[in-house]
Design an enzyme around this catalytic site. Structure first.
Site, mmCIF file in Angstrom:
data_model
loop_
_atom_site.group_PDB
_atom_site.id
_atom_site.type_symbol
_atom_site.label_atom_id
_atom_site.label_comp_id
_atom_site.label_asym_id
_atom_site.label_seq_id
_atom_site.Cartn_x
_atom_site.Cartn_y
_atom_site.Cartn_z
ATOM 1 N N ASP A 186 0.801 -1.336 0.186
ATOM 2 C CA ASP A 186 -0.065 0.010 -0.420
ATOM 3 C C ASP A 186 1.118 1.074 -0.064
ATOM 4 O O ASP A 186 1.711 1.767 0.671
ATOM 5 C CB ASP A 186 -0.860 0.002 1.070
ATOM 6 C CG ASP A 186 -2.326 0.756 1.153
ATOM 7 O OD1 ASP A 186 -2.295 2.109 0.257
ATOM 8 O OD2 ASP A 186 -3.044 0.781 1.728
ATOM 9 N N HIS A 187 0.722 1.877 -1.066
ATOM 10 C CA HIS A 187 2.602 2.573 -1.163
ATOM 11 C C HIS A 187 1.843 3.928 -0.453
ATOM 12 O O HIS A 187 2.877 4.195 -0.251
ATOM 13 C CB HIS A 187 2.575 3.414 -2.709
ATOM 14 C CG HIS A 187 1.689 4.517 -3.403
ATOM 15 N ND1 HIS A 187 0.201 4.008 -3.652
ATOM 16 C CD2 HIS A 187 1.760 5.535 -3.375
ATOM 17 C CE1 HIS A 187 0.134 4.913 -3.978
ATOM 18 N NE2 HIS A 187 0.286 6.344 -3.947
ATOM 19 N N HIS A 249 -5.841 2.655 1.113
ATOM 20 C CA HIS A 249 -5.152 4.002 1.645
ATOM 21 C C HIS A 249 -5.181 4.903 2.632
ATOM 22 O O HIS A 249 -5.485 4.877 3.514
ATOM 23 C CB HIS A 249 -4.597 5.134 0.330
ATOM 24 C CG HIS A 249 -3.843 4.149 -1.135
ATOM 25 N ND1 HIS A 249 -3.395 3.442 -0.782
ATOM 26 C CD2 HIS A 249 -4.325 4.671 -1.486
ATOM 27 C CE1 HIS A 249 -3.057 3.482 -2.138
ATOM 28 N NE2 HIS A 249 -2.996 3.645 -2.996
HETATM 29 C C1 BG6 Z 1 -2.711 4.706 -6.293
HETATM 30 C C2 BG6 Z 1 -4.904 4.201 -6.899
HETATM 31 O O1 BG6 Z 1 -3.018 3.232 -5.558
HETATM 32 O O2 BG6 Z 1 -2.802 5.501 -5.224
HETATM 33 C C3 BG6 Z 1 -5.062 6.383 -8.012
HETATM 34 O O3 BG6 Z 1 -4.929 3.437 -7.873
HETATM 35 C C4 BG6 Z 1 -4.501 7.297 -7.291
HETATM 36 O O4 BG6 Z 1 -5.994 5.712 -8.595
HETATM 37 C C5 BG6 Z 1 -3.403 7.490 -6.554
HETATM 38 O O5 BG6 Z 1 -4.337 7.959 -8.127
HETATM 39 C C6 BG6 Z 1 -2.841 8.702 -5.681
HETATM 40 O O6 BG6 Z 1 -1.418 7.541 -5.217
HETATM 41 P P1 BG6 Z 1 -0.570 8.825 -4.566
HETATM 42 O O7 BG6 Z 1 0.283 9.111 -4.029
HETATM 43 O O8 BG6 Z 1 -0.623 10.222 -5.943
HETATM 44 O O9 BG6 Z 1 -1.173 10.175 -3.693
#
Ligand code: BG6
Length: 505
Positions: A186-187, A249
């Site tokens: 989960d980045h 997230h």
């Molecule tokens: C991803 C989603 O996991 O996270 C995307 O699939 C989203 O739809 C993205 O745009 C958002 O990540 P960040 O790091 O740009 O907030």
């Protein structure tokens, strides 16, 4: 972390020609290389469905780095060349079992010629329906076998499509891999600023005493995106904001903001605490959904001279799609610390700014001595800014200099950018390195994924089964449907409007 502390290893990227690999994974591996964090003996194998030779793939990798690496890359530099020498390619059709036999031979060949132990990270950068297929193929050819080196798999989100499918996928992965070999990425947890929430809370004495129902009035968590779904319409239309952002997230961020302090800082202790929060989320039942959850979808709008396209006009999206691109919801955590404190969570695409932040609204002072003199009522807030302009701010009332006792809201802010000598690493750099070193702290554990699906599943079911539950349309470039403000149940309370630059209202 020094490179000699990391085992020599091979990183196999399934889906190596795809968007994620090109935009995030390869630039992250390259940055780890530049930062001297990769082991001396290291190779990346791109495993993709296209027929290519190694040189063509290396050129493709160079192109990705040119386009997406953090800093511009000099193609002729020794560093770039040294990195490319570590990159290999094998055509693998993920659905063709035999290709995995070929992959196995190739890994054995590389491992013996380059003298790299068969410690392997397999990165599943592939469509979710292939996770179980690739895992089964790896098992079939013993590529999960740890006799000759450890084996780990990194599984991208979405992990499952619903509670049942997540459980099913988990069972299938466990057919050949132990829990400690499965890294569910989960980045958001890889973001420096999300980890900093733990440090802010647990390394200081003065935040924790007020971090509870006695002093906190409500907490808002916003993840707003300025972009629409772009070329990802096909995927997104089957997913929607609830599955794409909230289930993973935002619930993970919520858990980090609200967890109990672990007694020691290790993977199990932290994950034990975050899962307790997710398990304590108060279920939202079918008939209550309208009072707790607002869903929306963007329609076309205008920003300056530019016309912004509506969601249903995006490529890959059904013309009558009911998929939500915006969700705002009110949730409760039923435990002693947070009993009856409302948490307001919202995310959406095609909003005015790209901002992710957590706002802790504190209760007002019990007696407002200067009430008559306030220009604005003091608003005590702690703002944890995840991006952009990452940092922490505190808002409080101050006396305006001069005669009398006029009070005004002021703001004290810390900006990460002020720590100029320290760069913030990209989430994928941090997470890849953690997996390479066997640290799963920032990866979601099976029980956490299960608990978050358990919470969102009834809402998704209700939307599916009751088309009369409204889907509110909002113009692109606005903060989503006005109905999202009704969640507060008080016409004077509204969502905070965040700004790209760190200032407060
Ligand atoms: C991803 C989603 O996991 O996270 C995307 O699939 C989203 O739809 C993205 O745009 C958002 O990540 P960040 O790091 O740009 O907030």
């Amino acid at each position: 972390m020094k490179k000699n502390q990391i085992d020599s290893q091979i990183l196999v990227i399934f889906g190596s020609n795809g968007d994620l690999a090109r935009r995030k994974l390869l630039p992250a591996v390259f940055q780890l290389f530049l930062d001297n964090l990769l082991p001396e003996k290291f190779a990346v194998i791109g495993a993709g469905s296209q027929e290519k030779d190694e040189n063509t793939y290396r050129n493709d990798v160079m192109q990705s780095l040119n386009e997406f690496a953090k800093k511009s890359v000099d193609e002729n530099s020794d560093k770039a060349n040294e990195f490319l020498q570590k990159v290999y390619y094998k055509k693998v059709n993920n659905q063709a079992e035999d290709d995995f036999g070929v992959l196995k031979e190739y890994i054995e060949h590389l491992s013996s010629t380059l003298e790299i132990t068969q410690n392997i990270v397999y990165y599943f950068s592939i469509p979710p329906f292939l996770y179980e297929v690739v895992a089964a193929h790896l098992v079939k050819f013993g590529l999960n076998n740890e006799d000759n080196g450890w084996k780990r798999i990194i599984v991208e989100k979405p992990f499952g499509y619903s509670y049942d499918t997540a459980i099913d996928l988990d069972k299938k992965l466990h057919n050949g891999f132990h829990e400690n070999q499965i890294y569910r990425i989960d980045h958001y947890l890889g973001k420096e600023t999300v980890q900093n929430i733990m440090v802010t809370r647990f390394s200081n004495g003065f935040f924790e005493p007020i971090w509870n129902r006695k002093y906190v009035d409500r907490i808002e968590i916003t993840a707003a995106e300025k972009i629409g779904v772009g070329s990802r319409g096909g995927y997104y239309d089957t997913s929607g904001a609830m599955r794409d952002m909230i289930q993973n997230h935002l619930l993970q961020v919520l858990a980090v903001v609200t967890m109990e302090p672990p007694s020691i800082f290790d993977s199990d202790s932290i994950r034990n605490e975050t899962v307790k929060v997710l398990q304590a989320l108060r279920p939202i039942k079918g008939n209550e959904i309208a009072n707790y959850v607002v869903r929306g979808q963007y329609i076309s709008g205008q920003e300056g001279d530019q016309i912004l396209q509506g969601y249903r006009q995006e490529p890959g999206v059904a013309p009558n799609s009911k998929t939500e691109t915006f969700v705002a919801m009110k949730v409760f955590i039923d435990n002693w610390r947070w009993g009856d404190v409302p948490f307001y969570i919202r995310t959406g695409k095609q909003l005015p700014e790209r901002v992710t932040e957590v706002v802790i609204h504190l209760k007002p002072a019990p007696h407002q001595l200067f009430k008559q003199l306030c220009l604005t009522e003091p608003n005590n807030m702690i703002i944890l800014r995840i991006h952009p302009d990452a940092g922490v701010a505190i808002d409080f009332g101050m006396k305006i200099p001069g005669a009398g006792f006029k009070v005004q809201n002021v703001n004290m802010a810390f900006h990460y950018s002020d720590l100029a000598e320290k760069k913030i690493s990209e989430a994928y750099e941090r997470l890849l390195l953690d997996c390479m070193t066997g640290d799963s702290t920032l990866y979601a554990r099976a029980d956490a994924v299960k608990a978050s699906w358990k919470f969102v599943d009834p809402i998704l079911q209700a939307w599916k089964n009751n088309p009369e539950i409204p889907l509110f349309f909002y113009e692109s470039g606005t903060w989503g449907p006005n109905e999202s403000n009704t969640l507060f149940g008080d016409k004077y309370v509204k969502w905070r409007q965040p700004f790209e630059k760190f200032k407060t209202d």
